[in-house]
Write a protein that holds these residues in place. Sequence first.
Motif, PDB file in Angstrom:
ATOM      1  N   VAL A  68       0.257  -3.125   0.882  1.00  0.00           N
ATOM      2  CA  VAL A  68      -0.962  -3.491   1.600  1.00  0.00           C
ATOM      3  C   VAL A  68      -1.171  -4.982   1.362  1.00  0.00           C
ATOM      4  CG1 VAL A  68      -3.465  -3.228   1.733  1.00  0.00           C
ATOM      5  CG2 VAL A  68      -2.016  -1.210   1.405  1.00  0.00           C
ATOM      6  N   PRO A  69      -1.361  -5.785   2.412  1.00  0.00           N
ATOM      7  CA  PRO A  69      -1.490  -7.241   2.232  1.00  0.00           C
ATOM      8  C   PRO A  69      -2.666  -7.609   1.335  1.00  0.00           C
ATOM      9  CG  PRO A  69      -1.230  -6.672   4.555  1.00  0.00           C
ATOM     10  CD  PRO A  69      -1.461  -5.389   3.826  1.00  0.00           C
ATOM     11  N   ASN A  70      -2.554  -8.768   0.695  1.00  0.00           N
ATOM     12  CA  ASN A  70      -3.666  -9.272  -0.112  1.00  0.00           C
ATOM     13  C   ASN A  70      -4.922  -9.432   0.732  1.00  0.00           C
ATOM     14  OD1 ASN A  70      -2.928  -9.658  -2.880  1.00  0.00           O
ATOM     15  ND2 ASN A  70      -1.471 -11.210  -2.200  1.00  0.00           N
ATOM     16  N   ARG A  71      -4.732  -9.943   1.934  1.00  0.00           N
ATOM     17  CA  ARG A  71      -5.850 -10.107   2.860  1.00  0.00           C
ATOM     18  C   ARG A  71      -5.521  -9.339   4.132  1.00  0.00           C
ATOM     19  NH1 ARG A  71      -7.492 -16.565   2.398  1.00  0.00           N
ATOM     20  NH2 ARG A  71      -8.017 -16.547   0.152  1.00  0.00           N
ATOM     21  N   VAL A  72      -6.119  -8.203   4.283  1.00  0.00           N
ATOM     22  CA  VAL A  72      -5.854  -7.369   5.447  1.00  0.00           C
ATOM     23  C   VAL A  72      -7.087  -7.372   6.341  1.00  0.00           C
ATOM     24  CG1 VAL A  72      -6.525  -5.309   4.125  1.00  0.00           C
ATOM     25  CG2 VAL A  72      -5.188  -5.046   6.223  1.00  0.00           C
ATOM     26  N   GLY A  73      -6.875  -7.664   7.630  1.00  0.00           N
ATOM     27  CA  GLY A  73      -7.988  -7.703   8.562  1.00  0.00           C
ATOM     28  C   GLY A  73      -8.011  -6.529   9.521  1.00  0.00           C
ATOM     29  N   SER A  74      -6.829  -5.904   9.710  1.00  0.00           N
ATOM     30  CA  SER A  74      -6.721  -4.766  10.619  1.00  0.00           C
ATOM     31  C   SER A  74      -5.378  -4.096  10.391  1.00  0.00           C
ATOM     32  CB  SER A  74      -6.827  -5.224  12.084  1.00  0.00           C
ATOM     33  OG  SER A  74      -5.658  -5.958  12.448  1.00  0.00           O
ATOM     34  N   PHE A  75      -5.135  -3.015  11.122  1.00  0.00           N
ATOM     35  CA  PHE A  75      -3.856  -2.329  11.014  1.00  0.00           C
ATOM     36  C   PHE A  75      -2.710  -3.254  11.412  1.00  0.00           C
ATOM     37  CE2 PHE A  75      -0.415   0.104  12.988  1.00  0.00           C
ATOM     38  CZ  PHE A  75      -0.021   0.870  11.899  1.00  0.00           C
ATOM     39  N   LEU A  76      -2.979  -4.225  12.272  1.00  0.00           N
ATOM     40  CA  LEU A  76      -1.935  -5.152  12.700  1.00  0.00           C
ATOM     41  C   LEU A  76      -1.332  -5.897  11.504  1.00  0.00           C
ATOM     42  CD1 LEU A  76      -0.391  -6.367  15.082  1.00  0.00           C
ATOM     43  CD2 LEU A  76      -2.254  -7.999  15.382  1.00  0.00           C
ATOM     44  N   ASN A 183      19.760  14.675  10.869  1.00  0.00           N
ATOM     45  CA  ASN A 183      19.107  14.928   9.580  1.00  0.00           C
ATOM     46  C   ASN A 183      18.657  13.660   8.851  1.00  0.00           C
ATOM     47  OD1 ASN A 183      19.592  17.788   9.812  1.00  0.00           O
ATOM     48  ND2 ASN A 183      21.708  17.393   9.187  1.00  0.00           N
ATOM     49  N   THR A 184      18.487  12.565   9.580  1.00  0.00           N
ATOM     50  CA  THR A 184      17.990  11.345   8.950  1.00  0.00           C
ATOM     51  C   THR A 184      16.486  11.437   8.737  1.00  0.00           C
ATOM     52  OG1 THR A 184      19.731   9.983   9.908  1.00  0.00           O
ATOM     53  CG2 THR A 184      17.731   8.849   9.189  1.00  0.00           C
ATOM     54  N   ARG A 185      16.048  11.045   7.554  1.00  0.00           N
ATOM     55  CA  ARG A 185      14.629  10.998   7.209  1.00  0.00           C
ATOM     56  C   ARG A 185      14.203   9.545   7.019  1.00  0.00           C
ATOM     57  NH1 ARG A 185      16.356  15.998   8.103  1.00  0.00           N
ATOM     58  NH2 ARG A 185      15.467  17.637   6.813  1.00  0.00           N
ATOM     59  N   LEU A 186      12.949   9.263   7.305  1.00  0.00           N
ATOM     60  CA  LEU A 186      12.379   7.942   7.067  1.00  0.00           C
ATOM     61  C   LEU A 186      11.329   8.059   5.972  1.00  0.00           C
ATOM     62  CD1 LEU A 186      11.941   4.936   7.835  1.00  0.00           C
ATOM     63  CD2 LEU A 186      10.255   5.723   9.502  1.00  0.00           C
ATOM     64  N   LEU A 187      11.473   7.263   4.931  1.00  0.00           N
ATOM     65  CA  LEU A 187      10.518   7.252   3.820  1.00  0.00           C
ATOM     66  C   LEU A 187       9.856   5.877   3.765  1.00  0.00           C
ATOM     67  CD1 LEU A 187       9.245   8.384   1.207  1.00  0.00           C
ATOM     68  CD2 LEU A 187      11.297   7.602  -0.016  1.00  0.00           C
ATOM     69  N   ILE A 188       8.543   5.843   3.998  1.00  0.00           N
ATOM     70  CA  ILE A 188       7.787   4.589   3.919  1.00  0.00           C
ATOM     71  C   ILE A 188       6.911   4.641   2.673  1.00  0.00           C
ATOM     72  CG2 ILE A 188       6.120   3.072   5.034  1.00  0.00           C
ATOM     73  CD1 ILE A 188       6.999   4.136   7.711  1.00  0.00           C
ATOM     74  N   MET A 189       7.169   3.730   1.732  1.00  0.00           N
ATOM     75  CA  MET A 189       6.398   3.661   0.488  1.00  0.00           C
ATOM     76  C   MET A 189       5.471   2.450   0.564  1.00  0.00           C
ATOM     77  SD  MET A 189       9.461   4.565  -2.231  1.00  0.00           S
ATOM     78  CE  MET A 189      10.665   3.475  -1.422  1.00  0.00           C
ATOM     79  N   ILE A 190       4.167   2.696   0.439  1.00  0.00           N
ATOM     80  CA  ILE A 190       3.173   1.628   0.543  1.00  0.00           C
ATOM     81  C   ILE A 190       2.529   1.415  -0.823  1.00  0.00           C
ATOM     82  CG2 ILE A 190       1.110   0.802   1.723  1.00  0.00           C
ATOM     83  CD1 ILE A 190       1.768   2.619   4.046  1.00  0.00           C
ATOM     84  N   ASP A 191       2.752   0.249  -1.389  1.00  0.00           N
ATOM     85  CA  ASP A 191       2.243  -0.095  -2.717  1.00  0.00           C
ATOM     86  C   ASP A 191       0.910  -0.838  -2.596  1.00  0.00           C
ATOM     87  OD1 ASP A 191       2.215  -0.278  -5.449  1.00  0.00           O
ATOM     88  OD2 ASP A 191       4.063  -1.467  -5.614  1.00  0.00           O
ATOM     89  N   GLU A 192       0.213  -0.936  -3.701  1.00  0.00           N
ATOM     90  CA  GLU A 192      -1.065  -1.660  -3.795  1.00  0.00           C
ATOM     91  C   GLU A 192      -2.100  -1.127  -2.801  1.00  0.00           C
ATOM     92  OE1 GLU A 192      -1.529  -3.573  -6.202  1.00  0.00           O
ATOM     93  OE2 GLU A 192       0.489  -4.108  -6.854  1.00  0.00           O
TER      94      GLU A 192
END
Length: 219
Positions: A68-76, A183-192
């Motif tokens: 997650v960005p330090n400064r997030v203003g929207s989903f964009l 059988n490909t999987r997508l794993l998205i890991m979101i830190d902070e």
Amino acid sequence: EEPVEVWSDRAAVLRQITSLLEYLNSVDRTSLHLMWADLGCGKTHTMGFIRHLCQTKYQNIYPLYTLVPNRVGSFLDQYKNIISSFNFDEIAEMTRKIIADNGESFLLSRILGGSEEFLKVIKAISLGSTDSGSVGRRWLSGATNLSKSELLLIGANKTIRTSDEALTVLQGLSRVVIHSQPNTRLLIMIDEFQRLHESSDKISSNVGTGLHTFYNAVP
């Protein structure tokens, strides 16, 4: 700090990690998993280790690590961080394979949500020249400073400006990964992720709604 490919002690956590990856290997639906621990307990290292395991042992799981960005203003803003973790050379190769195996109409209708503009851009990075490929990657990354001539080069009318437009592209790129091999999987890991709670209710709601919509749209 230990390299991410090294795991020391914490046998119980290692078993949890292995169980999670085995589960992801065995199911064919979207799932959400929360990693919760105090500050400094090794969450980031654990995500790096999971990515290492996906790249070496569980190679049908395509791992993305982002923040997650330090400064997030929207989903964009969150979109730009997620997109930066994709390997566009791999996306180009996957796209070429999908076209070769299923045809361009399948790519357009089943993968890219029917967006002709998106199709032109992803063809620019997969089949186009070095120049068009470079511009296409900037477009996908959410750059807003593309000139009219650059947009014309990749067949785009405008840059990605809204959360809805970002969602369309993120969903499409995710389907490219998932459909590239059986059988490909997508794993998205979101830190902070706690950074969202440091933002206003409006911003955290916008990002949360975007992630929820993405979760539901890519089963």
